[in-house]
Enzyme design. Sequence first.
Site, short mmCIF file in Angstrom:
data_model
loop_
_atom_site.label_atom_id
_atom_site.label_comp_id
_atom_site.label_asym_id
_atom_site.label_seq_id
_atom_site.Cartn_x
_atom_site.Cartn_y
_atom_site.Cartn_z
CE1 TYR A 439 0.89 0.03 4.38
CE2 TYR A 439 -1.40 -0.48 4.84
CZ TYR A 439 -0.12 -0.25 5.28
OH TYR A 439 0.15 -0.33 6.62
CD GLU A 440 -0.43 5.19 1.86
OE1 GLU A 440 -0.43 6.04 0.96
OE2 GLU A 440 -1.37 5.07 2.66
#
Length: 596
Positions: A439-440
């Site tokens: 994620y990110e």
Amino acid sequence: MQVYEAPLRDMKFVLHELHNDDGFGNLEALEEFTPDLVDAVLEEAAKVAQEVLLPLNRSGDIEGCTLENGVVRTPKGFKEAYDLFRDGGWCALASDPEWGGQGLPEQVNKMTEEMICSANLSFSLYPGLTHGGTTAMEAYASDELKQAYLPKMVSGEWSGTMCLTEAHCGTDLGMLRTKAVPQDDGSYKLSGGKIFISAGEHDLTENIIHLVLARMPDAPAGVKGISLFLVPKYLPKDDGTPGEANGVSVAAIEHKMGLKASATCQLNFDDSVGWLVGKPNKGLEAMFKMMNTERVSVGIQGLGIGEAAYQSAVYYAKERVQGRSLSGVKNPDGPADPIIVHPDVRRMLMTMRAYNEGCRALSGWVSRALDAEKHSTDPEVKQRAEDFIALMTPVVKAVFTDLGFETANLGVQCYGGHGYIAESGVEQYVRDARIAMIYEGTNGIQALDLVGRKLPAHMGRYLRSFFHPVSQFIEANKEQETFGKMIEGLEKAFGALQLSTATIAEKGLKDPEEAAAAATEYTRLLGLVAMGYCFAKAAMLAQAKLAEGSEETAFYKAKITTARFYFDRILPQATAAFLAIKSGKASMMELEADAF
């Protein structure tokens, strides 16, 4: 067994000793935060992490979050822990005092984040995402929105999210479909669905403020037509308290591999009232302000998990007896020796230790740059800090999370079969650590950002913020007697990095796929050299402290030993990365897709 004691001595070493010569310190705006005050804050943060959050880590993983009649319930004890955390001012630690924050240095905030992530990574996401949201709002929201929302978000009374991903698009945000229709009063009505929304719904705060990417009716196609909107779960009343529901509903909570106590939601927006943050069709610019903040924090998540896994492995290695030492019996009164005597167990423990100390040292350097970027009054220092942060953000995110996952895996290996069993608690670290690489922005995307955007930017200016101090350090210490071999190893690795940079620049101009094929190895190589530089500095500083007669002999000797292990066993990975980069894309790309 999940074991954790905050590594305060190493944190203080990084904060107060290691980077004093980097040119990012002595900031007038932070003068009030003396070493004694900073140490007191870290010691209190350690108590919260160890006494409040750690006991909820495994139970939260077992219980998970539940969805009941459209409301997400967090595991037992989380609400009470969050209330204590909020009331203690921890949500507001590094936020701007204008909005009720305490304004502490980012260096202190990142050390605190590490402790929270080590103790309970799931819990860390709730306040962590809110802090990222306030960062974006401070930079781009209107004064009216700031006044209405920031004080309650900074205090932790209200929490925040970032809503990017949709079922049909993740990284390629240009395909998103969520619509924002303008209203006569200046607001917008948003309709659409988002998935993978961390802290999208929960019972910890009285309101949740969503930052949502959406497209206006007349918006250009692709990423140039994306805007950012603030959409509260409940519309605030005139007195600032939560009012009527705002058409934000939970379709489901995700059933995940790890982070089970963190509510990851599928959200639907049904004519939800929102307000524009920043300029129309410039939503990615505002959202990336939040995402870049979060990417450094996600790197810290990898470090936090790595430290907890390391400490748990050390505990087991000292307790578990199995076999006899090859150099002679070490536990004559027992049936076997503790497994910490075995070279391969030592290899794993030292690798974990070196990864953690290297990441912590580098994060301290980047955090000092974050403070200088925000508070320095010297334009040259501010620019150098901005350049360094731009270069190192994808490295911190990708390398720290890669190493955190590797460390968690080594922790399970140290436990052997018992590590694979849930009761040990260490397999949770592997499951929790895995998402940080995704994620990110996946670590592959971070690598592409590094080689595709950061290296060529401003004719390679970002690189100078790192290359110059490293080359100056090597040149100044080439003749160093005690650590000459270490400096030589750093020089060779740095040379491999320079040659790799030139190779990517030359090949990438002719064929972008060549640069992309080298991106992951290059990111790891840059991280390895950066940590090697920090370790060399640390070893020399530790030796100087010992020569001065420091009473902390054990700490400084251990620092030197860990540095030597890093240079003997880990930094040689730089050669392999260079050879992989030099080989080019051919063997990677020539196989026809149908042949896979």
